[in-house]
Write a protein that holds these residues in place. Structure first.
Motif: not given
Length: 150
Positions: A70-79, A123-126, A131-137, A145-148
């Motif tokens: 899990s990692f932090q992403m900005p809520p917007k880029i500019g506006d 998909t991740f929406e700002s 954001a969260q990456l779920n990784c497995s074999l 899988v990218l998600g929130r």
């Protein structure tokens, strides 16, 4: 005497027109600078997600374990809102993104390729910020899988 005041009026009108043209040119240039800056920030975010996915792939294949990043992403880029999607086809995997509220309505503007073929989706929406990456074999194929994070 009237000719002097008319000359001043024409001079004033000409200077006003030049001022309006300069103002419009500066506004256009400022808008271009803002758009370029926002595009660069989106590219950097895509590279950040790509590096996190590459790191997850390394840990996943080395340790043969399930992993959640899990990692932090900005809520917007500019506006502007943005979206990021991770996907694959038969030959490669990539991270792509664009501006808009949802990935279905926004067009893909940038794409960064992952170093190897994996099964990738999500998909991740700002507006969700984390954001969260779920990784497995899945057998011998890595799956990301990218998600929130809820």
């Amino acid at each position: 005497m009237p000719s002097n005041s008319i000359d001043f009026l024409y001079s004033f009108l000409a200077l006003s027109m030049v001022g309006m043209i300069l103002t419009a040119a500066l506004n256009s240039y400022g808008g271009t600078l803002k758009q370029t800056s926002e595009s660069k920030q989106l590219e950097e975010l895509l590279e950040r997600v790509e590096s996190k996915a590459t790191y997850a792939l390394l840990l996943l294949t080395e340790n043969n374990a399930t992993l959640v990043l899990s990692f932090q992403m900005p809520p917007k880029i500019g506006d502007r809102y943005y979206w990021i999607r991770i996907a694959n086809d038969s030959s490669s995997s990539w991270v792509e993104g664009g501006f808009g509220v949802e990935s279905r309505t926004g067009e893909q503007e940038y794409r960064v390729y992952l170093p190897r073929k994996i099964h990738a989706s999500g998909t991740f929406e700002s507006r969700y910020m984390i954001a969260q990456l779920n990784c497995s074999l899945a057998g011998s194929t890595p799956k990301i899988v990218l998600g929130r994070r809820e």
